[in-house]
Design an enzyme around this catalytic site. Structure first.
Site, PDB file in Angstrom:
ATOM      1  N   ASP A   1       0.818  -1.223   0.000  1.00 12.01           N
ATOM      2  CA  ASP A   1       0.000   0.000   0.000  1.00 12.01           C
ATOM      3  C   ASP A   1       0.844   1.263   0.000  1.00 12.01           C
ATOM      4  O   ASP A   1       0.432   2.299   0.494  1.00 12.01           O
ATOM      5  CB  ASP A   1      -0.939  -0.009   1.219  1.00 12.01           C
TER       6      ASP A   1
ATOM      7  N   LYS B   1       5.124   0.991  15.902  1.00 11.80           N
ATOM      8  CA  LYS B   1       4.053   1.837  16.462  1.00 11.80           C
ATOM      9  C   LYS B   1       4.229   2.152  17.948  1.00 11.80           C
ATOM     10  O   LYS B   1       3.359   1.870  18.774  1.00 11.80           O
ATOM     11  CB  LYS B   1       2.693   1.183  16.200  1.00 11.80           C
TER      12      LYS B   1
ATOM     13  N   ASP C   1       1.541   6.155   2.406  1.00 14.42           N
ATOM     14  CA  ASP C   1       0.910   4.875   2.715  1.00 14.42           C
ATOM     15  C   ASP C   1      -0.581   5.122   2.456  1.00 14.42           C
ATOM     16  O   ASP C   1      -1.168   6.018   3.052  1.00 14.42           O
ATOM     17  CB  ASP C   1       1.216   4.604   4.197  1.00 14.42           C
TER      18      ASP C   1
END
Ligand code: GDD
Ligand code: MG
Length: 308
Positions: free
Chosen positions: A99, A149, A204
């Site tokens: 993506d 993250k 993204d």
């Protein structure tokens, strides 16, 4: 190419179109990845969710004789998906998240990887908010830590979702469902993991805002190349009876009625927008219908009318 994810953050669009095939500024997302990957390389696609549809699109491309398809019965995670292709990865290889829209210079990245002689090289970008990405800490060109993250990111340098890896990395991936970002990269730093920083185009396309940003960037580039006069793309057989405020992408066979306010959005293939409707900062899925005077703002309208 990791193309097995669900595309959850683009629902309900991805209920009917698998994320790699989602049209973006007139082309499926996967085409942009294939622009960036070395053109003479074999390409292995890790298929899981909507695999058949993705495969049949790829087989329709002219260069499909260099494509290899590997099915994943159950989603194996990013690391497991790579391991599942091991029989095709006996030499150095690149990995692309499915993506990412970018203009990465793969050749420069491969040269950089060779110069450093590490186990792997990760393409890196600097972003304002790194919390929804993999984040690295560096010592020169060497990555000293990788955290996926993190709530308190150590730097603003993030994993851009493209890697050059040596086949030795496969031995570091356990069997089963494995995240390369959470389980492999943090350990691989000890074996020489390097960071290749690049600027230019990078997005993204995982969410509605990032999809719209990528669409805008791609349309702006076509304007600067003189292919279109403003960041508005209307397929030749689309019918548009209202003014469009850039950036806008109107797909094949789509119809937009009179007196509509259409701004910062994608009205995809075969979608219909009734008279007086407003579509703003939104995606209208292929074949979806916006009723007369309806307002679709900051949301994605699915084919059967649901919106998120
Ligand atoms: N085959 C297969 N199997 N592919 C998968 C699976 C799986 O089980 N899970 C995810 N993928 C694919 C997705 O389709 C996508 O192309 C890629 O792996 C990354 O998954 P995402 O779900 O998009 O991850 P992310 O966006 O949260 O984070 C990733 O990308 C960031 C950059 O955009 C990570 O790599 C981050 O570290 C990175 O910063
Ligand atoms: Mg993603």
């Amino acid at each position: 190419m990791l193309v097995g994810g669900f595309g959850t953050r683009l629902l309900p669009l991805t209920e009917t179109v698998p994320k790699p095939l989602v049209p973006l500024a007139g082309r499926p997302i996967i085409d942009y990845l294939l622009d960036v990957a070395p053109h003479d390389a074999e390409v292995v696609f890790t298929l899981s969710y909507s695999g058949e549809e993705i495969r049949s699109y790829l087989e329709s491309r002219e260069d499909s004789d260099r494509f290899i398809f590997v099915d994943e019965e159950e989603p194996l995670g990013t690391g497991g998906a790579i391991k599942n292709c091991a029989e095709h990865l006996d030499e150095e290889f690149m990995v692309f998240n499915g993506d990412i829209i970018s203009d990465l210079d793969s050749k420069a990245m491969i040269d950089f990887h060779h110069a450093n002689e590490g186990i792997g090289t990760i393409a890196l970008r600097e972003v304002e908010d790194p919390t929804r990405f993999g984040v690295v800490d560096m010592d020169g060109d060497r990555i000293t830590s990788f955290v996926e993250k993190p709530p308190d990111p150590p730097t603003n340098l993030i994993n851009a979702g493209m890697y050059v890896l040596g086949p030795e990395i496969l031995d570091m991936i356990p069997e089963g469902k494995v995240s390369i970002e959470r389980e492999v990269f943090p350990k691989a730093v000890e074996h020489g993991l390097f960071g290749f920083r690049f600027d230019g185009l990078w997005t993204d396309v995982g969410t509605l805002p990032s999809y719209l940003l990528a669409m805008n960037d791609l349309l702006e580039r076509r304007v600067s190349r003189g292919e279109i006069s403003e960041p508005v793309l209307v397929a030749p057989d689309a019918s548009v009876e209202s003014e469009l405020t850039a950036p806008v992408d109107v797909g094949k066979g789509a119809r937009i009625g009179k007196g509509c306010r259409i701004r910062n959005c994608a009205i995809l293939e075969g979608a219909v927008v009734g008279d007086g409707a407003v579509v703003d900062s939104a995606i209208v899925s292929p074949g979806a219908v916006v009723r007369e005077k309806d307002v679709i703002a900051a949301s994605i309208l699915g084919r059967s009318g649901e919106r998120i």
